[in-house]
Design a protein around this motif. Structure first.
Motif, PDB file in Angstrom:
ATOM      1  N   GLY A 130       0.797  -1.225   0.000  1.00  0.00           N
ATOM      2  CA  GLY A 130       0.000   0.000   0.000  1.00  0.00           C
ATOM      3  C   GLY A 130       0.822   1.264   0.000  1.00  0.00           C
ATOM      4  N   ILE A 131       1.903   1.253   0.780  1.00  0.00           N
ATOM      5  CA  ILE A 131       2.667   2.483   0.926  1.00  0.00           C
ATOM      6  C   ILE A 131       3.357   2.849  -0.383  1.00  0.00           C
ATOM      7  CG2 ILE A 131       4.833   1.479   1.742  1.00  0.00           C
ATOM      8  CD1 ILE A 131       4.616   3.612   3.979  1.00  0.00           C
ATOM      9  N   LEU A 132       3.831   1.825  -1.116  1.00  0.00           N
ATOM     10  CA  LEU A 132       4.443   2.088  -2.420  1.00  0.00           C
ATOM     11  C   LEU A 132       3.399   2.629  -3.388  1.00  0.00           C
ATOM     12  CD1 LEU A 132       6.876  -0.891  -2.959  1.00  0.00           C
ATOM     13  CD2 LEU A 132       7.309   1.381  -2.062  1.00  0.00           C
ATOM     14  N   TYR A 133       2.184   2.071  -3.287  1.00  0.00           N
ATOM     15  CA  TYR A 133       1.103   2.526  -4.160  1.00  0.00           C
ATOM     16  C   TYR A 133       0.832   4.011  -3.936  1.00  0.00           C
ATOM     17  CZ  TYR A 133      -3.743   3.323  -5.455  1.00  0.00           C
ATOM     18  OH  TYR A 133      -4.880   3.852  -5.955  1.00  0.00           O
ATOM     19  N   VAL A 134       0.751   4.409  -2.653  1.00  0.00           N
ATOM     20  CA  VAL A 134       0.461   5.810  -2.362  1.00  0.00           C
ATOM     21  C   VAL A 134       1.537   6.709  -2.960  1.00  0.00           C
ATOM     22  CG1 VAL A 134       0.193   7.510  -0.546  1.00  0.00           C
ATOM     23  CG2 VAL A 134      -0.792   5.266  -0.266  1.00  0.00           C
ATOM     24  N   PHE A 135       2.805   6.298  -2.801  1.00  0.00           N
ATOM     25  CA  PHE A 135       3.868   7.158  -3.324  1.00  0.00           C
ATOM     26  C   PHE A 135       3.899   7.150  -4.840  1.00  0.00           C
ATOM     27  CE2 PHE A 135       5.742   6.339   0.942  1.00  0.00           C
ATOM     28  CZ  PHE A 135       5.324   7.555   1.415  1.00  0.00           C
ATOM     29  N   ALA A 136       3.543   5.996  -5.438  1.00  0.00           N
ATOM     30  CA  ALA A 136       3.460   5.955  -6.899  1.00  0.00           C
ATOM     31  C   ALA A 136       2.436   6.956  -7.393  1.00  0.00           C
ATOM     32  CB  ALA A 136       3.106   4.544  -7.356  1.00  0.00           C
ATOM     33  N   MET A 137       1.269   6.974  -6.732  1.00  0.00           N
ATOM     34  CA  MET A 137       0.216   7.893  -7.165  1.00  0.00           C
ATOM     35  C   MET A 137       0.633   9.350  -6.949  1.00  0.00           C
ATOM     36  SD  MET A 137      -2.078   6.225  -8.506  1.00  0.00           S
ATOM     37  CE  MET A 137      -1.380   4.661  -8.935  1.00  0.00           C
ATOM     38  N   LEU A 138       1.279   9.608  -5.795  1.00  0.00           N
ATOM     39  CA  LEU A 138       1.717  10.974  -5.519  1.00  0.00           C
ATOM     40  C   LEU A 138       2.730  11.421  -6.568  1.00  0.00           C
ATOM     41  CD1 LEU A 138       2.193  11.421  -1.680  1.00  0.00           C
ATOM     42  CD2 LEU A 138       0.656  12.627  -3.203  1.00  0.00           C
ATOM     43  N   SER A 139       3.646  10.502  -6.964  1.00  0.00           N
ATOM     44  CA  SER A 139       4.658  10.884  -7.941  1.00  0.00           C
ATOM     45  C   SER A 139       4.039  11.077  -9.307  1.00  0.00           C
ATOM     46  CB  SER A 139       5.742   9.813  -8.037  1.00  0.00           C
ATOM     47  OG  SER A 139       6.085   9.359  -6.767  1.00  0.00           O
ATOM     48  N   LEU A 140       3.040  10.259  -9.652  1.00  0.00           N
ATOM     49  CA  LEU A 140       2.406  10.402 -10.961  1.00  0.00           C
ATOM     50  C   LEU A 140       1.698  11.747 -11.073  1.00  0.00           C
ATOM     51  CD1 LEU A 140       0.995   6.853 -11.624  1.00  0.00           C
ATOM     52  CD2 LEU A 140       2.646   8.083 -13.000  1.00  0.00           C
ATOM     53  N   GLY A 141       1.306  12.291  -9.927  1.00  0.00           N
ATOM     54  CA  GLY A 141       0.605  13.572  -9.956  1.00  0.00           C
ATOM     55  C   GLY A 141       1.405  14.653 -10.631  1.00  0.00           C
ATOM     56  N   VAL A 142       2.742  14.546 -10.583  1.00  0.00           N
ATOM     57  CA  VAL A 142       3.560  15.604 -11.163  1.00  0.00           C
ATOM     58  C   VAL A 142       3.451  15.615 -12.685  1.00  0.00           C
ATOM     59  CG1 VAL A 142       5.730  14.402 -11.507  1.00  0.00           C
ATOM     60  CG2 VAL A 142       5.753  16.767 -10.816  1.00  0.00           C
ATOM     61  N   TYR A 143       3.031  14.483 -13.274  1.00  0.00           N
ATOM     62  CA  TYR A 143       2.879  14.462 -14.727  1.00  0.00           C
ATOM     63  C   TYR A 143       1.839  15.473 -15.179  1.00  0.00           C
ATOM     64  CZ  TYR A 143       5.935  10.544 -15.523  1.00  0.00           C
ATOM     65  OH  TYR A 143       7.033   9.765 -15.615  1.00  0.00           O
ATOM     66  N   GLY A 144       0.740  15.567 -14.417  1.00  0.00           N
ATOM     67  CA  GLY A 144      -0.283  16.551 -14.768  1.00  0.00           C
ATOM     68  C   GLY A 144       0.291  17.955 -14.786  1.00  0.00           C
TER      69      GLY A 144
END
Lengths: 362, 181
Positions: A123-137
């Motif tokens: 779960g924790i990796l998932y959260v950070f993956a999503m947070l990092s993907l946010g920068v693409y926007g």
């Protein structure tokens, strides 16, 4: 089958509504809290039938305003990316909350329902993956606007995000080492234990340095003051300079959702998540031996309530920091990320490893 | 310039800053709550809620002009043109006529002030030998969608009264005919 689907839907709906409503209320919280801190009153004029409700209708009025404003697109902007950017930005921010647990498992009949939207072992990796993907926007917005200031804002956002994410990732390694799991639910469960029989084994107790580092890097990840170099209101306006209407509103909402996510993560990793001190599955068990039996439903309600209260306190703290500190210059933010937070988090890992080695039951 | 170690470390200074703002927050929040329950202590905010509340105006504040009346209600003005002459913005327009009373020299037939041009310097008040024009109405809220709406006539200016205590206007804001909705 239908019941399973319904339960899954209810879990997702609870988390989604919690995050979306928190994000909407945060606009009001931000205005009112900053106003009260600065001896002002804050927005209080929006009313429905003369009822002002402390300005609570202002988020509603803002949304209506943004939905009805002109949706402008610059002539030279990349059509697809320009439209897609705010959606990408807000989408990943919303997803990030999915694996943060808001309560222990709930037993209804013979069903065991974990109170989180998605149960993930990592779960924790998932959260950070999503947070990092946010920068693409943000980068898409900066690139597709065909505006130099927007481009600079997007690049700054990318640079800031990378330095923040590295520090975030490194600072939570200590937490993972102490609780021995990447599953957020397990990490929160681990924090229910007691140290020396009375002190809750929360992350802030076992990992105080990591808490400070994570909080700092987390604020940087939300791109808000004191780390709002991508926005840089006084110099470059930032990546959303060309956006208007609800697309701009979505970038605004992204910041709010990310604030809620960072608050939720801080709560789960360092403040014991849904744990209430001394509250177990059977009831309250005080360290001096007294017990207070509670029904399982009461315990669950207390735990979910504790989670909400802790997230609210964290949001208050984040807002307090945002309205107290001035902005870091771009190079200062970079230096803090790479020369301050990152080495300190490595040091934290080494220290944690040494302590764990010494305390290891032989 | 060297900084002390505590300042270099930065976190302690942040904590003290957060303590200050959090202190303000909780102090003001307490005062707001006390006010909501009807207690009259120090208010939690220094805000003056403008359209409903006004900041107290100083007695010497120069606000909307008024023409002082004689006891019979006619203007005290004798149309000497002093104010029109001294006005740096040329915003006063007086048309003079004989006064029926031989003791009094002249009377203004019309006395218009174009507030769109007026700079509120107060020279007209200083120049007036008869103390016939004053700027003590306390009225500051005159605005218009048109230039014509900013022109105030003799009748409107004669109807105004001096401001009450704390500069509170005692007469309603005169609204020109073309500004009435």
């Amino acid at each position: 089958m239908i019941a399973d689907l319904g339960i899954a839907f209810a879990r997702v709906a609870f988390v989604m509504l919690f995050v979306l409503n928190t994000a909407a209320i945060l606009g009001w919280v931000e205005r009112k809290q900053s106003a009260i801190m600065q001896d002002r009153i804050g927005a209080n004029r929006a009313s429905i039938f003369g009822l002002r409700a402390l300005g609570l209708f202002h988020p509603l009025a803002d949304t209506l305003k943004m939905l009805t404003k002109e949706d402008f697109r610059p002539a030279r902007a990349d059509r697809l990316l320009f439209v897609l950017a705010p959606f990408v930005s807000v989408f990943f921010a919303l997803l990030a909350f999915a694996s943060i647990p808001f309560g222990d498992t709930l037993r209804i009949g013979d069903r065991v329902i974990p109170l989180q939207a998605v149960t993930l072992n990592v779960g924790i990796l998932y959260v950070f993956a999503m947070l990092s993907l946010g920068v693409y926007g943000v980068m898409m917005a900066g690139w597709s606007s065909a505006n130099n200031f927007a481009l600079m804002g997007g690049q700054r956002a990318a640079a800031l995000m990378i330095s923040a994410e590295v520090a975030i990732g490194a600072s939570i390694i200590g937490v993972i080492m102490v609780y021995g799991s990447l599953n957020l639910m397990e990490i929160v469960r681990g924090q229910g234990a007691l140290l020396w029989g009375w002190l809750p084994k929360w992350g802030i107790v076992t990992q105080p340095l990591a808490f400070v580092l994570f909080l700092t890097a987390g604020i940087a990840a939300t791109k808000r003051i004191p780390f709002d170099t991508p926005e840089g209101e006084s110099e470059i306006i930032g990546y959303f300079i060309e956006y208007s209407g609800m697309k701009f509103g979505m970038f605004l909402m992204t910041d709010m959702v990310e604030t809620a996510v960072i608050a939720g993560l801080c709560t789960s990793l360092f403040l014991g998540g849904w744990q209430v001190p001394y509250l177990g599955a059977g009831g309250v068990q005080f360290p001096w031996g007294t017990t207070l039996a509670l029904s399982p439903l009461t315990v669950t309600v207390l735990q979910v309530g504790a989670f909400v209260v802790k997230v609210s306190i964290m949001i208050f703290l984040l807002m307090l920091i945002r309205w107290t500190l001035p902005r870091f210059r771009y190079d200062q933010a970079m230096r803090l990320g790479w020369l301050g937070l990152f080495p300190l988090s490595i040091l934290n890992i080494v220290l944690t490893g040494m302590v764990l080695l010494v305390l290891r039951p032989s | 310039m060297t900084m002390r170690l505590g300042q270099r470390f930065y976190l302690r200074e942040i904590a003290s800053g957060l303590g200050l703002t959090a202190g303000h927050f909780f102090r003001n929040l307490g005062r707001h709550i006390a006010h909501a329950f009807g207690r009259r202590g120090t208010p939690g905010a220094v805000t003056i809620q403008y359209p409903e509340e006004h900041r107290p105006y100083a007695p010497r504040l120069r606000s909307l002009h008024r023409l002082v009346r004689r006891e019979d209600g006619s203007p005290r003005c004798v149309a000497c043109m002093m104010c029109e002459t001294v006005c740096p913005a040329h915003c006063i327009y007086i048309v003079a006529d004989e006064h029926p009373n031989p003791e009094i020299e002249k009377v203004p037939v019309s006395f218009d002030i174009d507030l769109g041009k007026c700079v509120f310097c107060g020279y007209c008040v200083e120049a007036c030998p008869e103390d016939a024009i004053r700027m003590d109405t306390g009225i500051l809220e005159f605005s218009s969608y048109s230039r014509a709406g900013m022109i105030y006539t003799k009748e409107m200016l004669l109807a105004l009264e001096p401001a009450g205590p704390l500069g509170k206007p005692t007469s309603p804001v005169p609204i020109p005919a073309d500004r009435r909705v």
